[in-house]
Design a protein around this motif. Structure first.
Motif, mmCIF file in Angstrom:
data_model
loop_
_atom_site.group_PDB
_atom_site.id
_atom_site.type_symbol
_atom_site.label_atom_id
_atom_site.label_comp_id
_atom_site.label_asym_id
_atom_site.label_seq_id
_atom_site.Cartn_x
_atom_site.Cartn_y
_atom_site.Cartn_z
ATOM 1 N N GLU A 153 41.121 37.204 37.886
ATOM 2 C CA GLU A 153 41.571 38.476 38.464
ATOM 3 C C GLU A 153 40.366 39.378 38.707
ATOM 4 O O GLU A 153 39.725 39.846 37.769
ATOM 5 N N ARG A 178 41.664 40.231 47.747
ATOM 6 C CA ARG A 178 43.084 39.862 47.646
ATOM 7 C C ARG A 178 43.405 38.695 48.579
ATOM 8 O O ARG A 178 44.137 37.760 48.203
ATOM 9 N N SER A 211 41.950 35.505 47.172
ATOM 10 C CA SER A 211 42.669 35.076 45.979
ATOM 11 C C SER A 211 43.987 34.411 46.334
ATOM 12 O O SER A 211 44.401 33.429 45.712
ATOM 13 N N SER A 212 44.646 34.940 47.366
ATOM 14 C CA SER A 212 45.960 34.405 47.738
ATOM 15 C C SER A 212 45.877 33.075 48.476
ATOM 16 O O SER A 212 46.847 32.335 48.519
ATOM 17 N N GLN A 266 38.344 45.216 48.616
ATOM 18 C CA GLN A 266 39.547 44.932 47.836
ATOM 19 C C GLN A 266 40.515 44.054 48.633
ATOM 20 O O GLN A 266 41.100 43.105 48.099
#
Length: 413
Positions: free
Chosen positions: A387, A407, A410-411, A403
């Motif tokens: 995270e 994200r 990460s997805s 940011q």
């Protein structure tokens, strides 16, 4: 006179290629890749700070990608690398044990070696008793001995046995057999490295010349004045000091546009130099670097090659820091584009980015931003802290973009 002329961009690529940082790894690393990586760098500096991975592990990650950190511990325990005083405390290839022992005993000037000499003069009976204990009972670490005064601290606050173990390590009577939770485990040198018994001690002057050549080989390209820092030799070199190695064909002088002094390339990099001149080298790698990475550990060299003014601030009082405690330079496709103040919260699984600073005049388009975000996420995943939490950026307008890019990465990973 220099026979070839490189642009500064070409010099950077040659430097990155020699250091193993030019291209993104195309496959998963192996144990042999790790050992070859250390051989290529000649030295892997050791530091104990672990707000993120300790420096030697992070230096290897920057070059190899995700790998099990235990591989470095195994390389030490299995005798592929050893520990020595060099640039600072470093891992080095075991084949170079005689060179380092010779230079440390005959020529190197270092605070750790100097304090060891003082201890030898004042505490020889205690040192001999400790050697006898290890001979009879086997390897030891500092924590095997209880402290009697309830104090702790730096060298001056170490318990006697810790000072004596470090003294015997510095004199070469002990070596580090392995590390246990990063604590040094010491044993008699002839048991750690049996080949020492038959290894002659090389002449200090020849070792000095070999370290010069090895430093140039590791750096890919360098000015004379930067060479001595790699193995912490003295004095700082001038061009005339390299005439003999140039005459022998060990080194080649080249010109670099914008440099007032010539550069030097090792003959083993002749093919790499030609590829550079022919425009065949492409910088494709994006990664985070340790503050103790060879690419940036010489402030003057980092400034001349990259326009990157980098000072390690973990030893600076907090109120005097500009960027943070343990700041990671960001390498992107042949440029140092920024720096990252990070902390790995391992229990929570969070990789905190306290701040990300772009270098002056650097802007990141969407492709570059995505590459940097991916590099951050790979590093976070390797830490076991998947995270990523970004707190601040400079410029501030970058924050929401970064940011979002993190994200997105990460997805989709």
């Amino acid at each position: 006179m220099p026979s070839q002329t490189l642009s500064l961009a070409q010099a950077r690529k040659l430097h990155l290629a020699a250091q193993g940082l030019l291209s993104t790894p195309r496959r998963k690393a192996t144990r042999q890749d790790l050992r070859r990586c250390i051989e290529r760098m000649q030295l892997l500096q050791i530091d104990t700070i672990h707000v993120v991975a300790r420096s030697p592990y992070l230096v290897l990650f920057s070059r190899l990608g995700a790998y099990p950190p235990a591989w470095l511990d195994a390389a030490l325990a299995e005798g592929h690398v050893f520990e020595t005083w060099a640039h600072e405390a470093c891992f080095a290839p075991t084949a170079d044990v005689p060179l380092h022992r010779s230079y440390n005993q005959q020529a190197r000037s270092h605070w750790g070696l100097k304090r060891a000499q003082d201890q030898v003069l004042s505490h020889r009976p205690q040192l001999d008793a400790l050697l006898a204990h290890i001979d009879a009972h086997g390897p030891v670490k500092s924590s095997d001995f209880e402290r009697q005064d309830g104090q702790s601290g730096g060298w001056w606050g170490w318990k006697d046995e810790k000072r004596w173990l470090e003294t015997l390590f510095a004199t070469g009577e002990l070596m580090v057999a392995r590390r246990d939770k990063f604590q040094r485990v010491y044993d008699l040198s002839h048991r750690v490295c049996p080949s020492l018994a038959d290894a002659p001690v090389p002449d200090a002057a020849e070792v000095h010349a070999q370290f010069i050549a090895k430093a140039v080989l590791a750096l890919g390209i360098t000015q004379a004045r930067w060479i001595n820092d790699y193995f912490r030799q003295k004095p700082r070199l001038k061009d005339a000091d390299l005439d003999m190695l140039v005459a022998r064909g060990v080194l080649q002088r080249v010109a670099v546009q914008g440099w007032s002094s010539p550069g030097y390339v090792h003959r083993q990099h002749a093919d790499l130099l030609q590829q550079t001149l022919d425009g065949h080298l492409r910088a494709t790698h994006t990664t985070l670097l340790s503050p103790f990475d060879p690419l940036v550990w010489d402030r003057e060299r980092a400034s001349a090659l990259w326009g990157f003014d980098y000072r390690i601030e973990c030893y600076t009082p907090e109120e005097k820091r500009t960027y943070g405690y343990f700041v990671l330079p960001i390498l992107h496709r042949g440029a140092l584009v920024g720096r990252l103040d990070a902390k790995a919260h391992r229990t929570q699984g969070v990789f905190e980015i306290k701040a990300l600073f772009l270098e002056q005049d650097i802007t990141l388009d969407e492709a570059a931003l995505h590459a940097v975000a991916q590099a951050i996420q790979r590093c976070a995943d390797w830490h076991g802290t998947p995270e990523v939490c970004v707190q601040r950026t400079e410029p501030a307008a970058l924050l929401s973009r970064l940011q979002a890019a993190v994200r997105l990465g990460s997805s989709t990973r």
